[in-house]
Design a protein around this motif. Structure first.
Motif, PDB file in Angstrom:
ATOM      1  N   SER A 185       0.816  -1.218   0.000  1.00 16.56           N
ATOM      2  CA  SER A 185       0.000   0.000   0.000  1.00 16.56           C
ATOM      3  C   SER A 185       0.847   1.264   0.000  1.00 16.56           C
ATOM      4  CB  SER A 185      -0.927  -0.001   1.220  1.00 16.56           C
ATOM      5  OG  SER A 185      -0.191   0.163   2.428  1.00 16.56           O
ATOM      6  N   LYS A 186       2.120   1.140   0.407  1.00 15.47           N
ATOM      7  CA  LYS A 186       3.010   2.293   0.456  1.00 15.47           C
ATOM      8  C   LYS A 186       3.790   2.491  -0.845  1.00 15.47           C
ATOM      9  CE  LYS A 186       3.868   1.463   5.407  1.00 15.47           C
ATOM     10  NZ  LYS A 186       4.911   1.127   6.404  1.00 15.47           N
ATOM     11  N   THR A 187       3.723   1.528  -1.755  1.00 12.70           N
ATOM     12  CA  THR A 187       4.548   1.585  -2.957  1.00 12.70           C
ATOM     13  C   THR A 187       3.946   2.488  -4.023  1.00 12.70           C
ATOM     14  OG1 THR A 187       3.464  -0.389  -3.866  1.00 12.70           O
ATOM     15  CG2 THR A 187       5.466  -0.729  -2.575  1.00 12.70           C
ATOM     16  N   LYS A 188       4.812   2.854  -4.968  1.00 10.29           N
ATOM     17  CA  LYS A 188       4.367   3.649  -6.107  1.00 10.29           C
ATOM     18  C   LYS A 188       3.456   2.813  -7.004  1.00 10.29           C
ATOM     19  CE  LYS A 188       7.551   5.934  -8.348  1.00 10.29           C
ATOM     20  NZ  LYS A 188       8.844   6.288  -8.991  1.00 10.29           N
ATOM     21  N   LYS A 189       2.487   3.434  -7.614  1.00 11.63           N
ATOM     22  CA  LYS A 189       1.675   2.737  -8.610  1.00 11.63           C
ATOM     23  C   LYS A 189       2.559   2.389  -9.802  1.00 11.63           C
ATOM     24  CE  LYS A 189      -2.429   3.279 -11.556  1.00 11.63           C
ATOM     25  NZ  LYS A 189      -2.999   1.970 -11.228  1.00 11.63           N
ATOM     26  N   GLY A 190       2.494   1.133 -10.230  1.00 14.27           N
ATOM     27  CA  GLY A 190       3.297   0.690 -11.352  1.00 14.27           C
ATOM     28  C   GLY A 190       4.610   0.041 -10.954  1.00 14.27           C
TER      29      GLY A 190
ATOM     30  N   GLN B 193      -3.759  -7.465  -9.521  1.00 10.62           N
ATOM     31  CA  GLN B 193      -5.117  -7.471 -10.075  1.00 10.62           C
ATOM     32  C   GLN B 193      -5.775  -6.098  -9.969  1.00 10.62           C
ATOM     33  OE1 GLN B 193      -6.891 -10.687  -7.843  1.00 10.62           O
ATOM     34  NE2 GLN B 193      -6.363 -12.228  -9.403  1.00 10.62           N
ATOM     35  N   SER B 194      -5.428  -5.353  -8.916  1.00  7.90           N
ATOM     36  CA  SER B 194      -5.998  -4.015  -8.744  1.00  7.90           C
ATOM     37  C   SER B 194      -5.370  -2.995  -9.682  1.00  7.90           C
ATOM     38  CB  SER B 194      -5.814  -3.551  -7.299  1.00  7.90           C
ATOM     39  OG  SER B 194      -4.461  -3.214  -7.042  1.00  7.90           O
ATOM     40  N   GLY B 195      -4.215  -3.360 -10.272  1.00  2.34           N
ATOM     41  CA  GLY B 195      -3.508  -2.445 -11.155  1.00  2.34           C
ATOM     42  C   GLY B 195      -2.479  -1.593 -10.452  1.00  2.34           C
ATOM     43  N   HIS B 196      -2.341  -1.730  -9.112  1.00  4.54           N
ATOM     44  CA  HIS B 196      -1.364  -0.920  -8.389  1.00  4.54           C
ATOM     45  C   HIS B 196       0.057  -1.395  -8.678  1.00  4.54           C
ATOM     46  CE1 HIS B 196       0.137   1.728  -5.265  1.00  4.54           C
ATOM     47  NE2 HIS B 196       0.888   0.722  -4.830  1.00  4.54           N
ATOM     48  N   VAL B 197       0.273  -2.718  -8.665  1.00  3.48           N
ATOM     49  CA  VAL B 197       1.575  -3.293  -9.020  1.00  3.48           C
ATOM     50  C   VAL B 197       1.528  -3.713 -10.482  1.00  3.48           C
ATOM     51  CG1 VAL B 197       3.170  -5.215  -8.604  1.00  3.48           C
ATOM     52  CG2 VAL B 197       2.095  -4.040  -6.675  1.00  3.48           C
TER      53      VAL B 197
END
Length: 547
Positions: free
Chosen positions: A219-224, A246-250
Motif C-alpha cells: 500500500s506504500k509503494t508507487k503505482k506501477g 489485479q488491482s492495477g497498483h503493481v
C-alpha cells in the motif's frame, strides 16, 4: 593418502584440485542405493554428493573412517547432519558458489518482466505478430530498491548501475560508508516503497522477513512498481501480491521462488503480469563447476591445514566439557537472541562478552560462538552457524571482544553480553542457579530476575504507583495471560523496567496501546526460537543469500 568418494553428477572440472593433489585418491561412483554404498563407505575419508545420494544415519554407522561429507551445493536435506555430528563428521557445503548465477538470473528476470519477453515469445511462437500488446519500460534512470545487500544483492546493485539505474539499498548491516563506496543510497524499507520503480529481494527467509512484502508494504509503494524474487519463497506474501497486481497498483512480478514448490497456484501461473521460473537461480554450468571447486578446495584445507569455513554442523568438544557447559550453551544462545532484539533490531558494530566466576577456568570457545550466533541469527537466520560465525563477523565488519574477569559478580558463574551500534548499547547479564536453572539477572543497568521463556514483554516506564496494574489490565483485555512479572529500578520514582513472560505472541495493536499508557515509555515484544535445549539441529546450511 586420503581417499575421497564422489557420487552423483559432480563436475569433473570442479574436482581438479583434489584429483591433481598428491595426497588424495579420488574415486567416482554412480548414485548408489544405501545398501550398496554401505558396503564400500568404510574405505573412504571423505564423501562428495549432490542431492541424489541419501546420507542416512544407517549409512554413517558403516563409515568407520569418514571425516568429511561435502554437499556440492547449498541444501543438505539429503544428509543426516545430526547423525554426522554425533560421529564427529564435518558436513560442509558451498554457500557462495551460486552468487553470480543468482545475480544474473535476477537481472534476466527484471529485463524479461520490463520488456514482457516471455509473453511476447509465447504469442509470436504461436504465429501471431502482435507489436501493440507488449509495450515495455526501460530500466534507464529508474529507481531499483534492493532489499538485502549481501553478496547477491550487492552484485545485483553493481550491475543495475550499469543500466543507469538509481539504487536504494536496505540491509541492517549496510553502513553509510559501504553504501557510498558502492555508489548507492542507504535506505529504509519505507523509502524503498515510496520511491522504487523496481524492487528485488535478496534476504534469507527468517521470522523477521517472512511476508515482509505484504498488504501494508504494498500500500506504500508507487503505482506501477515491479517486483523480482530470486531469493526465498515466503518473503513475499503471494496472495497480497496477486491482489495488488489485479488491482492495477503493481505492474508486474518476476518470481523464481515460491511459498510452496513446485508451485501450482493458477493465480501465479496464469497471470499475464507475472513471469515465473522453476527455482533456476543456481542452475548454470559455471555454478555447478564452482560448487565442486569450492567443496574440493575446502576438503584439502580440512585435511591438510585443519581449517574449516563452511561447515554446517557444530564443532566438537569433550563430553565432560559439554556436560558442564550445556546449561550455559542454552542460556548463551538465548541471551544472544534477546540482546539483539533490545538493540531495536539494528545490526551491531561492536560485541563484548565478559565471563566471571568459574567460567573463566573453562574452555568457553563454543559458548562464545553460541552467543555470537544468537546475535547474528536474528538477521542472518540459518546462514550463520557455530563454524562460520567468526568469519561472518569479520565479513560484516563487526568487532568483538571477549574477556575473562577474576572479579566476583555475586554468582558462582556469570556471563554478560553487550551489543552496540553508535551510541546505542544493549546489555544482558545472566547465570545458571543451582536448583533454579537459567536466569537473566541484568538488563542494561537494571537488576532483574527472569527465567528465559519463549514470549517476553520488555517495558520501560516511570516508577509510579499503578503502572503494573494498568499493564496487567490491558493484557487481560486482549486475553493475554501473564506467566511471571519482574520489576527492576535504580531509584525510587525514577526510570524502571518490567519484564513479563507471556503465554502467546503479542500483536502490534497491543504494543501500540501499551505505549499510550501515561508514564510508559517503551514496550517491546521479545521472542526466543529455542527455550529448553541447545539445538544442534538448528545449525543449518546457508540460505540462498548471506547478508
Amino acid at each position: 593418502m586420503y581417499k575421497v568418494l564422489v557420487t552423483d553428477g559432480i563436475s569433473q572440472t570442479g574436482l581438479k584440485c583434489l584429483v591433481d593433489h598428491a595426497n588424495f585418491i579420488v574415486e567416482r561412483q554412480p548414485t548408489l542405493p544405501t545398501d550398496e554404498l554401505k558396503k564400500i563407505i568404510g574405505d573412504y575419508d571423505a564423501l562428495i554428493v549432490r542431492s541424489q545420494t541419501k546420507v542416512t544415519g544407517e549409512l554413517l554407522e558403516a563409515a568407520g573412517r569418514l571425516r568429511v561429507i561435502a554437499r556440492a551445493g547449498v541444501g543438505v536435506d539429503n544428509i543426516d547432519v545430526n547423525a554426522a555430528t554425533k560421529k564427529g563428521i564435518i558436513v560442509i557445503n558451498a554457500p557462495g558458489a551460486n552468487t553470480i548465477a543468482a545475480t544474473e538470473h535476477t537481472l534476466a528476470m527484471m529485463l524479461a518482466m520490463a520488456r514482457k519477453i516471455p509473453q511476447a515469445h509465447q504469442k509470436t511462437s504461436c504465429g501471431e505478430w502482435d507489436r501493440n500488446s507488449f509495450k515495455g519500460v526501460e530500466l534507464y534512470k529508474k529507481t531499483l530498491g534492493v532489499v538485502g545487500m549481501g553478496k547477491i544483492g550487492t552484485e545485483v546493485a553493481k550491475r543495475a548501475k550499469g543500466f543507469g539505474m538509481n539504487i536504494l539499498g536496505f540491509d541492517p548491516y549496510l553502513t553509510e560508508d559501504r553504501a557510498k563506496k558502492l555508489g548507492i543510497t542507504k535506505a529504509s524499507l519505507d523509502l524503498i516503497a515510496a520511491e522504487a520503480d523496481f524492487i528485488t529481494i535478496h534476504t534469507p527467509l527468517t521470522n523477521d522477513t517472512r511476508g515482509i512484502i505484504n498488504d501494508e508494504f504494498l500500500s506504500k509503494t508507487k503505482k506501477g512498481v515491479r517486483f523480482v524474487n530470486c531469493a526465498r519463497g515466503g518473503i513475499i506474501d503471494e496472495k497480497a501480491l496477486v491482489r495488488a497486481i489485479q488491482s492495477g497498483h503493481v505492474a508486474g512480478a518476476a518470481l523464481d521462488v515460491f511459498e510452496k514448490e513446485p508451485v501450482a497456484d493458477p493465480e501465479l501461473l496464469q497471470n499475464p503480469n507475472i513471469i515465473v521460473t522453476p527455482h533456476l537461480g543456481a542452475s548454470t554450468v559455471e555454478a555447478q563447476e564452482k560448487v565442486a571447486e569450492e567443496v574440493s578446495a575446502e576438503i584439502v584445507e580440512i585435511f591438510e591445514k585443519q581449517s574449516i569455513q563452511n561447515a554446517v554442523n557444530m564443532p566438537q568438544m569433550s563430553g565432560e566439557t559439554q556436560a558442564k557447559l550445556q546449561p550455559y550453551l542454552v542460556l548463551g544462545d538465548q541471551v544472544g537472541q534477546l540482546v539483539i532484539q533490545l538493540l531495536k533490531n539494528s545490526a551491531p558494530t561492536k560485541i563484548e562478552i565478559n565471563y566471571y566466576g568459574d567460567l573463566i577456568d573453562e574452555d568457553t570457545e563454543l559458548l562464545t560462538r553460541t552467543m555470537l550466533r544468537g546475535v547474528l541469527s536474528y538477521h542472518l537466520s540459518d546462514s550463520v552457524n557455530l563454524i562460520n560465525v567468526l568469519h561472518l563477523l569479520k565479513e560484516q565488519g563487526v568487532s568483538y571482544n571477549v574477556q575473562k574477569n577474576a572479579t566476583n559478580k555475586g554468582f558462582a558463574n556469570y556471563l554478560e553480553l553487550s551489543v552496540s551500534q553508535g551510541d546505542e548499547t544493549a546489555r544482558i547479564g545472566a547465570t545458571v542457579l543451582n536448583g533454579y536453572g537459567a536466569r537473566i539477572v541484568k538488563i542494561n543497568q537494571y537488576r532483574i530476575d527472569v527465567k528465559p521463556e519463549k514470549y517476553l514483554l520488555y517495558i520501560k516506564h516511570q516508577d509510579v504507583p499503578g503502572m503494573i496494574g494498568k499493564v496487567g489490565s490491558l493484557l487481560g483485555d486482549y486475553q493475554i495471560n501473564i506467566g511471571t512479572m519482574q520489576v527492576g529500578r535504580t531509584e525510587v520514582g525514577g526510570e524502571a523496567i518490567m519484564v513479563l513472560t507471556l503465554d502467546k505472541t503479542l500483536g502490534t495493536e497491543v504494543s501500540r496501546e501499551l505505549v499510550q499508557i501515561p508514564g510508559l515509555d517503551e514496550a517491546q515484544f521479545l521472542e526466543l526460537s529455542n527455550v529448553d535445549t541447545f539445538d544442534a539441529g538448528r545449525i543449518e546450511p546457508q540460505a540462498v543469500e548471506s547478508v
